[in-house]
Design an enzyme around this catalytic site. Structure first.
Site, PDB file in Angstrom:
ATOM      1  N   LYS A 181      -7.121 -17.712 -12.775  1.00 54.63           N
ATOM      2  CA  LYS A 181      -8.263 -18.038 -12.369  1.00 54.63           C
ATOM      3  C   LYS A 181      -9.160 -16.851 -12.384  1.00 54.63           C
ATOM      4  CE  LYS A 181      -7.700 -17.401  -7.490  1.00 54.63           C
ATOM      5  NZ  LYS A 181      -7.851 -17.737  -6.150  1.00 54.63           N
ATOM      6  N   LYS A 233     -11.631 -10.795  -9.304  1.00 54.36           N
ATOM      7  CA  LYS A 233     -12.435  -9.452  -9.568  1.00 54.36           C
ATOM      8  C   LYS A 233     -11.307  -8.581 -10.102  1.00 54.36           C
ATOM      9  CE  LYS A 233     -13.500  -5.790  -6.613  1.00 54.36           C
ATOM     10  NZ  LYS A 233     -14.404  -5.011  -7.576  1.00 54.36           N
ATOM     11  N   LYS A 286       0.742  -1.087   0.001  1.00 51.75           N
ATOM     12  CA  LYS A 286      -0.004  -0.069   0.021  1.00 51.75           C
ATOM     13  C   LYS A 286       0.954   1.255  -0.008  1.00 51.75           C
ATOM     14  CE  LYS A 286      -4.381  -1.626   0.041  1.00 51.75           C
ATOM     15  NZ  LYS A 286      -4.067  -3.087   0.108  1.00 51.75           N
TER      16      LYS A 286
END
Ligand code: TRP
Length: 331
Positions: free
Chosen positions: A195, A198, A112
Site C-alpha cells: 500500500k 510514507k 528504537k
C-alpha cells in the site's frame, strides 16, 4: 450522549493520496457522529526528532493539511498537544504506576533501541505513557489507530485498569480501537506491491506539484503487457486500476480495462490518464492547504478555540485524578 473519539496525528510527514482517500475521509465523516478530539502530537516527535527549526513548521503543515482535508474545527476539537498543560501533569502521575519492565518490553521501544542505540532516552521509554495520557485526559471511548499502535492502546487499557484498581474507582474507561463500519479504502503504491505509505517511499503527496505527480506516475511499475485476451492482471497494473477507481471517472476505468482485456492497452496512455486524474483530485486540496497555511489569523483562531475546548475537558479529568490520588491544595 455521544461517545468520545480521540486521534493523535504524527507531526512529522505530509499526507499522501492514500491518507486522503482513506483515513481522512473516515475522520471527516466520524466528526458528525462522535465527540471528536484530533490533536497534533508535537511532544512525541521530540523523542526522536528534537529540532527547534522544524518543530513548529511541521505542526503548521499538518494542521493546514487536516483542516483542508475536511476536519471542521466548529464540529470537532482540533488542537496541538503542547497547548494542553494538563497533559504533562497526567503523564507525570501515570508514570508513577508504569513499570520499567513493561515499558522496556514494548515492541516500538525495542525497535528504537535496535535502530538508535545512541539515543535511548527516557521520553522514548515512556512514550506509551504519554500516549495513554493523551487518550485518558479526555477519557476517550475509541481511538482510531493502525495495527502498529495496537500494543500502545493495549498498554493504555492496562494503565487505566491499574489506576482504577489501585484507587478503588471506576474512573478511566478501557479505550477501544475504533472499528470502521465500512471497509477502509486502501490505496496501493505505484511500486508494484503493497500500500501507499510514507516510509515505503512510494507516496504521492498532497503537496506534490503537478510535474512531480506526472513523474511519479510515469515511473509506476507495470509489466510487458497482455498477449492473450483476458490474461490475469499483474499486481502493478492492478494497483493502477485500483487507484483509478478512486480518482477517475467510471467509464475511464472501464475503457482501459476493456483495452487490457483485448490486448490493445498502451501503459503509457494509461499512466498519462491516471496522472491527470490524480492531479484533478489533488489540485483543489493542494490549493486549500496553501490558503489555510498562509491564513495566520484563521489558524490562530482555530488553535486557540481547540486549545480552550480541549483544556476544559482535560481540566475535568485532572482535577478528578488529583482528588482520587489525594493531591490537595492548602489554599
Ligand atoms: N503514536 C501515534 C503514532 O505514531 C501517535 C499518537 C500519539 C497517538 N498519541 C496518540 C495516536 C494518542 C492515538 C492516540 O501514530
Amino acid at each position: 450522549m455521544k461517545k468520545t473519539v480521540l486521534s493523535g496525528i504524527r507531526s512529522t510527514g505530509n499526507l499522501h493520496l492514500g491518507n486522503y482517500l482513506g483515513a481522512l475521509k473516515n475522520f471527516t465523516e466520524m466528526q458528525y457522529d462522535y465527540n471528536c478530539y484530533f490533536f497534533i502530537a508535537d511532544y512525541h516527535s521530540l523523542t526522536t526528532h528534537p529540532d527547534p527549526k522544524t518543530l513548529h513548521l511541521n505542526v503548521h503543515n499538518v494542521l493546514a493539511e487536516y483542516l483542508a482535508a475536511g476536519i471542521d474545527p466548529e464540529v470537532a476539537t482540533i488542537y496541538v498537544q503542547s497547548d494542553l498543560p494538563q497533559l504533562p501533569e497526567l503523564y507525570l502521575l501515570l508514570n508513577m504506576h508504569a513499570y520499567i519492565g513493561e515499558l522496556e518490553r514494548t515492541a516500538s521501544f525495542k525497535d528504537k533501541v535496535r535502530k538508535h542505540a545512541e539515543n535511548v532516552n527516557a521520553g522514548l521509554l515512556t512514550y506509551p505513557v504519554l500516549m495513554a495520557a493523551d487518550i485518558l485526559i479526555h477519557r476517550a471511548d475509541y481511538v482510531p489507530v493502525g495495527k502498529d499502535q495496537d500494543q500502545h492502546l493495549e498498554m493504555t487499557r492496562k494503565f487505566a485498569r491499574r489506576f482504577n484498581n489501585l484507587y478503588g474507582v471506576e474512573f478511566f474507561p478501557e479505550s477501544q480501537p475504533f472499528e470502521e463500519k465500512k471497509e477502509m479504502v486502501k490505496i496501493p503504491g505505484l511500486d508494484g506491491t503493497g500500500k501507499m505509505g510514507k516510509s515505503e517511499g512510494n507516496g504521492i503527496f498532497l503537496n506534490d506539484s503537478d510535474e512531480a505527480i506526472r513523474k511519479k506516475v510515469m515511473k509506476a511499475v507495470t509489466d510487458s503487457g497482455p498477449t492473450v485476451p483476458d490474461s490475469p492482471v499483474s499486481e502493478g497494473v492492478q494497483n493502477i486500476f485500483t487507484i483509478m477507481k478512486y480518482v477517475s471517472a467510471p467509464d475511464t476505468l472501464a475503457f482501459f480495462r476493456e483495452q487490457y482485456a483485448n490486448c490493445s492497452i498502451r501503459y503509457g496512455d494509461l499512466k498519462k490518464q491516471l496522472a491527470e486524474d490524480i492531479i484533478q483530485t489533488i489540485a483543489p486540496i493542494r490549493e486549500r492547504i496553501n490558503a489555510i497555511y498562509h491564513d495566520e489569523a484563521y489558524l490562530a483562531r482555530v488553535t486557540r478555540q481547540g486549545a480552550e475546548r480541549a483544556q476544559a475537558s482535560a481540566e475535568k479529568t485532572i482535577s478528578a485524578v488529583r482528588d482520587i490520588m489525594g493531591i490537595r491544595r492548602f489554599y
